[in-house]
Design an enzyme around this catalytic site. Structure first.
Site, PDB file in Angstrom:
ATOM      1  N   TYR A   1      -2.248  -0.486  10.169  1.00 36.83           N
ATOM      2  CA  TYR A   1      -2.259  -0.827   8.740  1.00 36.83           C
ATOM      3  C   TYR A   1      -0.948  -0.404   8.095  1.00 36.83           C
ATOM      4  O   TYR A   1      -0.317  -1.183   7.362  1.00 36.83           O
ATOM      5  CB  TYR A   1      -3.436  -0.129   8.054  1.00 36.83           C
TER       6      TYR A   1
ATOM      7  N   SER B   1       0.844  -1.196   0.000  1.00 47.02           N
ATOM      8  CA  SER B   1       0.000   0.000   0.000  1.00 47.02           C
ATOM      9  C   SER B   1       0.877   1.243   0.000  1.00 47.02           C
ATOM     10  O   SER B   1       2.019   1.217   0.476  1.00 47.02           O
ATOM     11  CB  SER B   1      -0.895   0.018   1.249  1.00 47.02           C
TER      12      SER B   1
END
Length: 252
Positions: free
Chosen positions: A155, A142
């Site tokens: 995350y 990501s």
């Protein structure tokens, strides 16, 4: 070489979003695909659709955080393929909160799915990857792995760790001719990002940060994943391909 004919691929989290788009891309390029997800209804629906089109595909209910399910995946591969040539560690999750608002259970869940599971599955499937002689592992990371994008600290931590896993395994497994790379998406239309993109202020901020002025489609990530799975990318390993519409290079 601009195809995946003769390749066998496992895509985790393959029933929705980027995973689903990757399954479709791989099949169109000629690969045989095993995809996993946790929702049986989603799996059956997609598998029936793809089998009806004549594709060689198998859907499996599996939670990659569970050792028994990782073993189930390995058994299926051992019984159906000579080797595993492509592994796409795509399954992931997020819980968006301020750091101090997380319970220990919540942040451990994010880390378990995004960080521990890809490592454990890669280790578990290593013998099958080694048999392929020219195997590829692609980790879906990501933009949050390299900069703060407001997606939550656990995350971001988990995806940053996934990038270092990519680099370290690329070096360690190079002698086995196993290439390991990562793809880092920016905001993409998937079930995981729907709740954010439905907030008009948040979406406007995302678009303002993105030179191409739009949110990506899952297929735009799948095409990069497919390139890394091809032999055309045979000298690329240990790399993180950022697919973000120019967001990471915009200064103001």
């Amino acid at each position: 070489m601009w195809n995946l004919k003769g390749q066998t691929a496992l895509v985790t989290g393959g029933s929705k979003g980027i995973g689903r788009a990757t399954v479709l891309e791989f099949l169109e390029l000629g690969a045989e695909v095993l995809f996993t997800a946790r929702n049986g209804e989603d799996i059956i629906k997609l598998e029936d659709e793809l089998l009806g089109k004549g594709h060689k595909v198998k859907g499996m209910i599996a939670d990659v955080t569970l050792a028994d399910d990782r073993q189930k995946i390995l058994h299926w591969i051992e019984n159906n393929w000579k080797a595993l040539t492509i592994l796409v560690n795509n399954a992931g999750t997020n819980i968006r909160k301020k750091a101090l608002e997380y319970s220990e259970e919540e942040y451990r869940k994010v880390l378990e799915i995004n960080m521990f599971a890809p490592f454990a599955l890669s280790m578990h499937l290593y013998p099958q990857l080694k048999k392929a002689h020219r195997a590829k592992v692609i980790n879906v990371a990501s933009s949050a792995a390299t900069q703060d994008v407001g997606s939550g600290t656990p995350y971001a931590m988990s995806k940053a760790a996934l990038l270092q896993q990519t680099r370290s395994l690329a070096v360690e497994w190079a002698e086995e001719n196993i290439r390991v790379n990562a793809v880092s998406p920016w905001y993409t239309h998937t079930p995981l990002t729907d709740s954010v993109l439905q907030q008009e202020d948040r979406k406007r901020s995302i678009l303002n940060m993105t030179p191409l002025k739009r949110v990506a489609q899952p297929e735009e990530m799948a095409s990069v994943i497919a390139f890394l799975a091809m032999d055309k990318s045979s000298y690329i390993t240990g790399q993180n391909i950022v697919v973000d519409g120019g967001m990471s290079v915009k200064a103001i």
